[in-house]
Design an enzyme around this catalytic site. Structure first.
Site, PDB file in Angstrom:
ATOM      1  N   GLY A   1       0.963  -0.839  -0.104  1.00  0.00           N
ATOM      2  CA  GLY A   1      -0.005  -0.191  -0.314  1.00  0.00           C
ATOM      3  C   GLY A   1       0.499   1.150  -0.189  1.00  0.00           C
TER       4      GLY A   1
ATOM      5  CB  ALA B   1       0.201   8.956   5.206  1.00  0.00           C
TER       6      ALA B   1
ATOM      7  CG  ASN C   1      -2.416   4.448  14.393  1.00  0.00           C
ATOM      8  OD1 ASN C   1      -1.734   4.324  15.979  1.00  0.00           O
ATOM      9  ND2 ASN C   1      -3.715   4.694  13.837  1.00  0.00           N
TER      10      ASN C   1
ATOM     11  CE  LYS D   1       0.197   5.273  18.356  1.00  0.00           C
ATOM     12  NZ  LYS D   1       1.062   4.489  16.647  1.00  0.00           N
TER      13      LYS D   1
ATOM     14  CG  ASN E   1      -7.025   7.889  15.982  1.00  0.00           C
ATOM     15  OD1 ASN E   1      -6.957   7.633  15.294  1.00  0.00           O
ATOM     16  ND2 ASN E   1      -5.639   7.129  16.825  1.00  0.00           N
TER      17      ASN E   1
ATOM     18  CB  SER F   1      -4.580   7.746  10.983  1.00  0.00           C
ATOM     19  OG  SER F   1      -4.411   7.590  12.313  1.00  0.00           O
TER      20      SER F   1
ATOM     21  CD  GLU G   1      -6.521   3.659  12.551  1.00  0.00           C
ATOM     22  OE1 GLU G   1      -5.377   3.328  12.102  1.00  0.00           O
ATOM     23  OE2 GLU G   1      -6.507   4.865  12.272  1.00  0.00           O
TER      24      GLU G   1
END
Length: 303
Positions: A10, A13, A98, A186, A194, A256, A268
């Site tokens: 892919g 980013a 992520n 994370k 998010n 994101s 996501e």
């Protein structure tokens, strides 16, 4: 010694940032696209310079090569199905996501390959169909989840080689003996930043406002309970402190998930809030705040 090849799934980013790093370091690479279309060709770096990407044709990957999969949770299974024919059973694969939960998909689809998980705090933004901008310096954490079928020395050599290959693309790389712990840390940050930025259509820095502080505390409180129950003990205040630090460091950035919702793309959320909600259910912990955020993002994704 034969030069290794890095295949990147892919041109999102982070995928484009990986490709630019490989090109800058003269590491042979290819970008694997799901369908024929114009690919990202330009990556603008933090210092204002740019790298023009050359999207090379896919090649068969040997045990010395590397497949990096920087795709979202919902894209993972189809991406592996599309490109697994390039792999040999000894080709190492790195999942860079992520959220969490993707390693279960990866191990079920590639039971024989050496598998690694990675997470990065570098910031990147796809500003157009053919340009990506590096928006924030960070670091990349890497660890193994499915080792090779060999000696400990063979495993150590492979770990070192994969670390060097990732370091050529997205440095600095920090090796993690317990990569799951790093991913949980994370995730705890993503669980706050998010969904809140996506729902309210704001930058990360907006979350410094007093209006959000009780909500941040409550999200982190639920997260701490689930993390501890899953074998990764922590406390609310530690998570709140980490979240506030990242909010300050990325104040001008859009998350994101914000970008996905803003541009009408699938988010996501299943690998972030959805993962926590599923883990909470397994451990019998009630997480109404995170569940509410999960449901709101799912509703926004359907609009």
């Amino acid at each position: 010694m034969m030069t290794s090849h890095i295949a990147i799934v892919g041109d999102g980013a982070i995928g484009s940032l990986l490709a630019a790093g490989a090109q800058r370091n003269q590491s042979p690479y290819s970008v694997l696209l799901r369908r024929q279309r114009p690919a990202v060709t330009n990556v603008v770096h933090m210092d204002g310079t740019s790298t023009t990407l050359h999207n090379r044709e896919p090649v068969a990957l040997s045990s010395r090569d590397l497949l990096i999969v920087p795709v979202k949770y919902y894209q993972l299974a189809s991406a592996i199905e599309q490109w697994r024919h390039l792999l040999c059973p000894d080709t190492p694969v790195v999942l860079l996501q992520n959220g969490m939960g993707g390693h279960e998909v990866l191990t079920s689809l590639l039971p024989d390959n050496p598998l690694y998980l990675a997470t990065t705090s570098h910031g990147a933004l796809k500003v157009s169909a053919q340009e990506v901008k590096h928006t924030g310096m960070g670091e990349t954490k890497l660890g193994v989840i499915a080792p090779v079928h060999g000696t400990s020395n063979e495993q150590a050599l492979l770990n070192n080689r994969v670390t060097a290959q990732i370091n050529a693309c997205l440095p600095p790389v920090l090796w993690q003996q317990n990569i799951q712990a790093a991913l949980w840390e994370k995730l705890a940050i993503n669980l706050v930043i998010n969904p809140l930025t996506a729902i309210d259509d704001v930058t990360n820095g907006a979350l410094k406002h007093p209006h959000y502080q009780r909500q941040i505390h409550n999200i982190c409180s639920e997260t701490a309970m689930v993390m501890t129950a899953c074998g990764f003990p922590t406390d609310t205040q530690s998570l709140v402190a980490r979240v506030r630090k990242v909010i300050a460091q990325t104040a001008n950035n859009y998350s994101s998930m914000h970008q996905d919702i803003h541009h009408g793309r699938q988010s996501e959320i299943e690998g972030i809030s959805g993962f926590l909600v599923r883990q909470a259910k397994k451990t019998g912990i009630d997480v109404p705040i995170n569940t509410g955020l999960y449901q709101k993002i799912r509703a926004l994704s359907l609009k």
